[in-house]
Design a protein around this motif. Structure first.
Motif, PDB file in Angstrom:
ATOM      1  N   ALA A  69      -4.379  21.702 -19.072  1.00  0.00           N
ATOM      2  CA  ALA A  69      -4.727  22.176 -20.468  1.00  0.00           C
ATOM      3  C   ALA A  69      -6.526  22.492 -20.460  1.00  0.00           C
ATOM      4  CB  ALA A  69      -4.321  21.278 -21.414  1.00  0.00           C
ATOM      5  N   GLY A  70      -7.237  21.678 -19.978  1.00  0.00           N
ATOM      6  CA  GLY A  70      -8.522  21.663 -19.876  1.00  0.00           C
ATOM      7  C   GLY A  70      -8.956  22.393 -18.738  1.00  0.00           C
ATOM      8  N   ARG A  86      -4.282  28.878 -19.295  1.00  0.00           N
ATOM      9  CA  ARG A  86      -4.387  27.390 -19.242  1.00  0.00           C
ATOM     10  C   ARG A  86      -2.872  26.969 -19.430  1.00  0.00           C
ATOM     11  NH1 ARG A  86      -5.215  24.563 -23.343  1.00  0.00           N
ATOM     12  NH2 ARG A  86      -3.738  25.230 -24.992  1.00  0.00           N
ATOM     13  N   LEU A  92       3.476  17.939 -21.927  1.00  0.00           N
ATOM     14  CA  LEU A  92       2.095  17.463 -22.292  1.00  0.00           C
ATOM     15  C   LEU A  92       1.732  17.247 -23.852  1.00  0.00           C
ATOM     16  CD1 LEU A  92      -0.568  17.257 -20.828  1.00  0.00           C
ATOM     17  CD2 LEU A  92      -1.011  19.887 -21.315  1.00  0.00           C
ATOM     18  N   MET A 139      -7.236  21.634 -33.440  1.00  0.00           N
ATOM     19  CA  MET A 139      -6.050  21.825 -33.745  1.00  0.00           C
ATOM     20  C   MET A 139      -5.175  22.983 -32.817  1.00  0.00           C
ATOM     21  SD  MET A 139      -5.069  19.856 -36.215  1.00  0.00           S
ATOM     22  CE  MET A 139      -3.857  20.315 -37.269  1.00  0.00           C
ATOM     23  N   GLY A 140      -5.350  22.819 -31.605  1.00  0.00           N
ATOM     24  CA  GLY A 140      -4.576  23.448 -30.582  1.00  0.00           C
ATOM     25  C   GLY A 140      -3.334  22.791 -30.405  1.00  0.00           C
ATOM     26  N   MET A 142      -2.698  20.261 -28.581  1.00  0.00           N
ATOM     27  CA  MET A 142      -2.528  18.861 -28.608  1.00  0.00           C
ATOM     28  C   MET A 142      -2.753  18.451 -30.045  1.00  0.00           C
ATOM     29  SD  MET A 142      -2.347  18.218 -25.307  1.00  0.00           S
ATOM     30  CE  MET A 142      -1.691  19.484 -24.625  1.00  0.00           C
ATOM     31  N   SER A 161     -10.847  22.704 -37.214  1.00  0.00           N
ATOM     32  CA  SER A 161     -10.920  23.710 -35.892  1.00  0.00           C
ATOM     33  C   SER A 161     -12.114  24.533 -36.183  1.00  0.00           C
ATOM     34  CB  SER A 161      -9.570  24.544 -35.602  1.00  0.00           C
ATOM     35  OG  SER A 161      -8.955  25.128 -36.786  1.00  0.00           O
ATOM     36  N   ALA A 162     -12.249  25.306 -35.172  1.00  0.00           N
ATOM     37  CA  ALA A 162     -13.510  26.785 -35.198  1.00  0.00           C
ATOM     38  C   ALA A 162     -12.956  27.446 -36.589  1.00  0.00           C
ATOM     39  CB  ALA A 162     -13.659  27.102 -33.890  1.00  0.00           C
ATOM     40  N   GLY A 164     -10.038  27.225 -38.495  1.00  0.00           N
ATOM     41  CA  GLY A 164      -9.510  26.843 -39.713  1.00  0.00           C
ATOM     42  C   GLY A 164      -8.243  27.304 -39.769  1.00  0.00           C
ATOM     43  N   GLN A 197     -20.179  24.787 -26.870  1.00  0.00           N
ATOM     44  CA  GLN A 197     -20.223  24.478 -28.518  1.00  0.00           C
ATOM     45  C   GLN A 197     -19.712  23.099 -29.065  1.00  0.00           C
ATOM     46  OE1 GLN A 197     -18.970  27.648 -27.531  1.00  0.00           O
ATOM     47  NE2 GLN A 197     -20.924  28.299 -27.975  1.00  0.00           N
ATOM     48  N   ALA A 219      -9.466  11.662 -26.566  1.00  0.00           N
ATOM     49  CA  ALA A 219      -8.655  11.909 -25.702  1.00  0.00           C
ATOM     50  C   ALA A 219      -8.702  13.522 -25.311  1.00  0.00           C
ATOM     51  CB  ALA A 219      -7.300  11.888 -25.842  1.00  0.00           C
ATOM     52  N   ARG A 221     -12.487  15.533 -24.376  1.00  0.00           N
ATOM     53  CA  ARG A 221     -13.196  15.407 -23.108  1.00  0.00           C
ATOM     54  C   ARG A 221     -14.458  14.574 -23.488  1.00  0.00           C
ATOM     55  NH1 ARG A 221      -9.814  16.698 -20.520  1.00  0.00           N
ATOM     56  NH2 ARG A 221      -9.322  18.413 -19.020  1.00  0.00           N
ATOM     57  N   HIS A 269      -7.938   8.180 -18.425  1.00  0.00           N
ATOM     58  CA  HIS A 269      -7.647   9.540 -18.626  1.00  0.00           C
ATOM     59  C   HIS A 269      -6.226   9.712 -18.155  1.00  0.00           C
ATOM     60  CE1 HIS A 269      -9.225  13.994 -18.107  1.00  0.00           C
ATOM     61  NE2 HIS A 269      -7.990  13.933 -18.641  1.00  0.00           N
ATOM     62  N   ILE A 270      -5.342   9.035 -18.948  1.00  0.00           N
ATOM     63  CA  ILE A 270      -4.061   8.971 -18.829  1.00  0.00           C
ATOM     64  C   ILE A 270      -3.323   9.572 -20.026  1.00  0.00           C
ATOM     65  CG2 ILE A 270      -3.743   7.461 -17.055  1.00  0.00           C
ATOM     66  CD1 ILE A 270      -3.543   6.285 -20.397  1.00  0.00           C
ATOM     67  N   ALA A 271      -4.048   9.837 -21.166  1.00  0.00           N
ATOM     68  CA  ALA A 271      -3.654  10.142 -22.593  1.00  0.00           C
ATOM     69  C   ALA A 271      -2.191  11.011 -22.234  1.00  0.00           C
ATOM     70  CB  ALA A 271      -4.508  10.934 -23.350  1.00  0.00           C
TER      71      ALA A 271
END
Ligand code: NAP
Length: 306
Positions: A69-70, A86, A92, A139-140, A142, A161-162, A164, A197, A219, A221, A269-271
């Protein structure tokens, strides 16, 4: 359709079966002439010699499909001119919602109070979720899954979120309302991507807006938090505890202060992991779209970095 599996070798055994079952018309390769590939399936850690992948010779490739995803490690690659997509995988998102909900419940119920030390800690009844305010940053895919799982338990959830952009059942604040979102955060769940950002966004001044004794769960980055600011903030009690799954340097070095700090819980890093069985059909759909010249799903906007 010829596709390069541009991912570390240890992923091959897990991915080969699900991918070829989901997309039988694909010839999935681990090497070959770059100019002969129609697409790439990419995961961080490739190439395994630590070098940077040069996308220039992949002249025929119509899409680069990330298994993660990242995408911060690839979106900034200056040779990448092919469309980048992505990973959006129901498995996930479910894993992330469960991870964040589990740690939020630990915070909410004060589970750590009950040391097995012979002391009878009666008297203090845990609150119910409807009396607890939780903020979710990002608020994507995940963030939405996590916010809705928490709201389903009755927590008072605020999203941020950016854009809203509205999410059913959740109040979502927009970019310039971060201070308000933090002031509400008895439990703060951070699910933001690593971009120009978001890097160092939660500095000491921002963390100081959180309620005393609050919990922070990151969870997304590790770049979100300047590490020395977080340690200072923990010492000041805002937040009171941090659950950290992601770090600037992974694996987290053994001598890092996070390992010793009583206010920090480190998870490696197992979320949430991409699940090949649920993700392979998503990959197959995008490969078919690319071959048919149809619009791709989950495209990354390089100018935003996510
Ligand atoms: P996504 O669907 O792209 O959503 C990203 C969210 O962050 C969107 O809501 C976006 O706002 C928001 N956002 C981005 N930049 C922002 C900014 N500057 N200010 C405010 N909001 C901003 O991503 P996702 O699938 O939810 O994944 C999020 C991140 O989780 C990934 O990038 C990855 O780093 C991390 N992750 C970690 C694990 C793990 O195991 N720890 C597993 C999977 C993913 P808009 O909605 O307005 O665009």
């Amino acid at each position: 359709m010829k596709v390069l599996f541009a991912a570390p070798a240890d992923g091959w055994d897990r991915w080969q079966g699900p991918l070829t079952r989901a997309c039988p018309e694909m010839e999935l390769c681990r090497e070959g002439d770059p100019a002969g590939f129609d697409a790439l399936i990419y995961a961080p850690g490739y190439p395994e010699d630590g070098g940077t992948l040069d996308f220039t010779p992949f002249t025929r490739s119509r899409v680069v499909q990330s298994l993660w995803a990242g995408v911060e490690r690839i979106v900034t690659n200056p040779t990448l001119t092919q469309p980048l997509c992505r990973m959006v995988d129901p498995g996930l998102a479910q894993g992330m919602a469960e991870f964040c909900t589990g740690w939020a419940l630990r915070a909410h119920l004060g589970m750590d109070r009950f040391a097995q030390d012979g002391k009878w800690r009666g008297g203090e009844v845990p609150p119910v979720a409807s009396g607890r305010r939780v903020t979710v940053l990002g608020m994507g895919e995940m963030g939405r899954a996590t916010a809705q799982a928490l709201a389903g338990l009755g927590f008072q959830v605020t999203g941020w979120s950016a854009s809203g952009r509205p999410v059913q059942g959740i109040e979502v604040l927009a970019g310039d309302q971060l201070d308000l979102a933090l002031a509400r955060a008895e439990i703060l769940v951070c699910l933001l991507p690593d971009t120009a950002q978001t890097r160092d966004l939660l500095d000491l001044r921002k963390l100081a807006l959180m309620p005393r004794g609050s919990w922070l769960i990151n969870a997304g980055r590790g770049t979100l938090l300047p590490e020395s600011d977080l340690l200072r903030a923990l010492d000041l009690g805002r937040p009171g505890h941090a659950v950290l799954d992601v770090f600037r340097h992974e694996p987290l070095p053994q001598d890092h202060p996070f390992w010793q700090h009583p206010g920090v819980t480190v998870t490696p890093h197992i979320a949430a992991a991409t699940r090949p069985e649920t993700a392979a059909p998503v990959v197959a759909e995008n490969l078919r779209r690319a071959m048919a010249g149809r619009p791709l799903l989950h495209m990354v906007d390089p100018s935003r970095g996510y």
